[in-house]
Design a protein around this motif. Structure first.
Motif, PDB file in Angstrom:
ATOM      1  N   LYS A  66      38.429  43.890  40.468  1.00 28.77           N
ATOM      2  CA  LYS A  66      39.064  44.646  38.735  1.00 28.77           C
ATOM      3  C   LYS A  66      40.013  44.662  37.949  1.00 28.77           C
ATOM      4  O   LYS A  66      40.687  44.466  37.004  1.00 28.77           O
ATOM      5  CB  LYS A  66      37.978  46.233  38.183  1.00 28.77           C
ATOM      6  CG  LYS A  66      36.473  45.557  38.532  1.00 28.77           C
ATOM      7  CD  LYS A  66      35.436  47.154  38.442  1.00 28.77           C
ATOM      8  CE  LYS A  66      35.845  47.561  36.936  1.00 28.77           C
ATOM      9  NZ  LYS A  66      34.937  48.754  36.814  1.00 28.77           N
ATOM     10  N   GLU A  71      40.836  44.444  34.466  1.00 29.87           N
ATOM     11  CA  GLU A  71      39.742  45.030  33.724  1.00 29.87           C
ATOM     12  C   GLU A  71      39.820  46.482  33.277  1.00 29.87           C
ATOM     13  O   GLU A  71      40.537  47.144  34.085  1.00 29.87           O
ATOM     14  CB  GLU A  71      38.298  44.367  34.237  1.00 29.87           C
ATOM     15  CG  GLU A  71      38.238  42.898  34.572  1.00 29.87           C
ATOM     16  CD  GLU A  71      36.632  42.653  35.302  1.00 29.87           C
ATOM     17  OE1 GLU A  71      35.622  43.673  35.110  1.00 29.87           O
ATOM     18  OE2 GLU A  71      36.588  41.330  35.409  1.00 29.87           O
ATOM     19  N   GLN A 101      42.777  45.339  27.494  1.00 28.73           N
ATOM     20  CA  GLN A 101      42.748  44.223  26.074  1.00 28.73           C
ATOM     21  C   GLN A 101      43.228  44.951  25.280  1.00 28.73           C
ATOM     22  O   GLN A 101      43.492  44.653  24.088  1.00 28.73           O
ATOM     23  CB  GLN A 101      40.966  44.233  26.135  1.00 28.73           C
ATOM     24  CG  GLN A 101      40.908  43.284  27.686  1.00 28.73           C
ATOM     25  CD  GLN A 101      40.764  43.587  28.815  1.00 28.73           C
ATOM     26  OE1 GLN A 101      40.716  45.084  28.777  1.00 28.73           O
ATOM     27  NE2 GLN A 101      40.810  43.021  30.214  1.00 28.73           N
TER      28      GLN A 101
END
Length: 308
Positions: A66, A71, A101
């Motif tokens: 991840k 992520e 993000q």
């Protein structure tokens, strides 16, 4: 990997850690983002030999994938204020969610008296008792079950380490919501600037706060944000050497040095948008013991916050 439902208590003496689980990794990595070449060897050795403590309830292989893909991550922040007759319960718990993000960071505080099923024990108790029963491993498993989420890392910090850290990078300034005095320090409403010792009084006070433990947890979050912001200033870069020593003596985490470097690369901007939330519940007494009952819809709300 040790499954949450199959958690078994590990043997051995558990270290006693503090509850102001400061975002120490962010202070060093996401905040300053600078490692002089002369510090690399020292930092790597300190992290990998003194701070690194893997636990069975987190699958690091999955976590590393991840991190490599940048992520979202969930980090459990916890510890124990080992004063007096304290037997090692985590005084509070927070889940830090990092969303690269959207360059966002979410801190969710879980009331220490929250009544829930303790992983591997088969009965309900205060969530902070999980640490007394099985250290960070059982705390992670219990919080994962409670919120139905996966935790990727944990961080725990000794209270004395927090005081040393504030003195090293500080002073820090917080926005104080209520005015009070404790006989030694004066805390007026508004901006309050504090050294390490005053910070300890600020985060420990509860009886003079109309909001009780909720108010104290809010002050804990205020201190976390102030440390992250102060640690991110250019003037703190020259203090990294001493900060590494302080953290090495007082902090434990399942991150290794390579994990931290990768987190800086992929998560350094998450501090741009920092939000905090305190789980809500209803106080009650069962057999004369105070608990906080958190409704299913509140648990679902926090689950969605962290998954989102």
């Amino acid at each position: 990997m040790l499954k949450r439902s199959e958690y078994k208590k590990k043997k051995g003496l558990k270290k006693r850690w503090v509850i102001i689980p400061v975002v120490v990794v962010l202070t060093l990595l996401l905040g300053t983002g600078v490692y002089g070449y002369s510090l690399l060897s020292k930092a790597k050795d300190t992290v990998n030999t003194k701070m690194h403590e893997p636990i069975e309830s987190i699958d690091l292989t999955k976590t590393k994938k991840k991190v490599k893909a940048s992520e979202p991550l969930n980090v459990l922040l916890l510890g124990v204020d080992a004063r007096g007759a304290d037997k090692g319960r985590s005084d509070a718990l927070m889940v830090l969610s990092l969303d690269p993000q959207n360059d966002a960071m979410q801190i969710v505080s879980i009331p220490r008296d929250t009544r829930t099923m303790i992983a591997g024990k088969g009965f309900q108790d205060k969530i902070n008792h999980a640490y007394a029963f099985g250290g960070a491993d059982m705390s992670v498993a219990t919080v994962e079950d409670f919120l139905d989420i996966d935790l990727d890392y944990y961080v725990r910090l000794n209270m004395e380490g927090l005081q040393e850290l504030v003195d090293e990078i500080g002073p820090i300034t917080v926005q104080n919501n209520i005015a009070w005095k404790d006989g030694k320090y004066d805390f007026p409403k508004g901006d309050v600037t504090m050294d390490g010792a005053k910070t300890m009084s600020y985060v420990r006070m509860r009886k003079q706060d109309p909001a009780g433990d909720f108010g104290r947890t809010e002050r804990q979050r205020n201190v976390i944000e102030a440390i992250v912001d102060t640690g991110a200033t250019a003037g703190s870069v020259t203090k990294i050497h001493n900060m590494i020593d302080i953290l090495g003596n007082n902090m434990s985490t399942n991150m290794d040095f390579d994990d931290m470097k990768k987190m800086f690369s992929g998560y350094k901007n998450t501090r741009k948008h920092m939000n905090s939330y305190m789980m809500q519940g209803q106080g009650t007494k069962i057999d004369g013991i105070y608990y906080m009952n958190v409704a299913d819809d509140e648990i679902a709300k926090v689950h969605d916050m962290l998954k989102r």
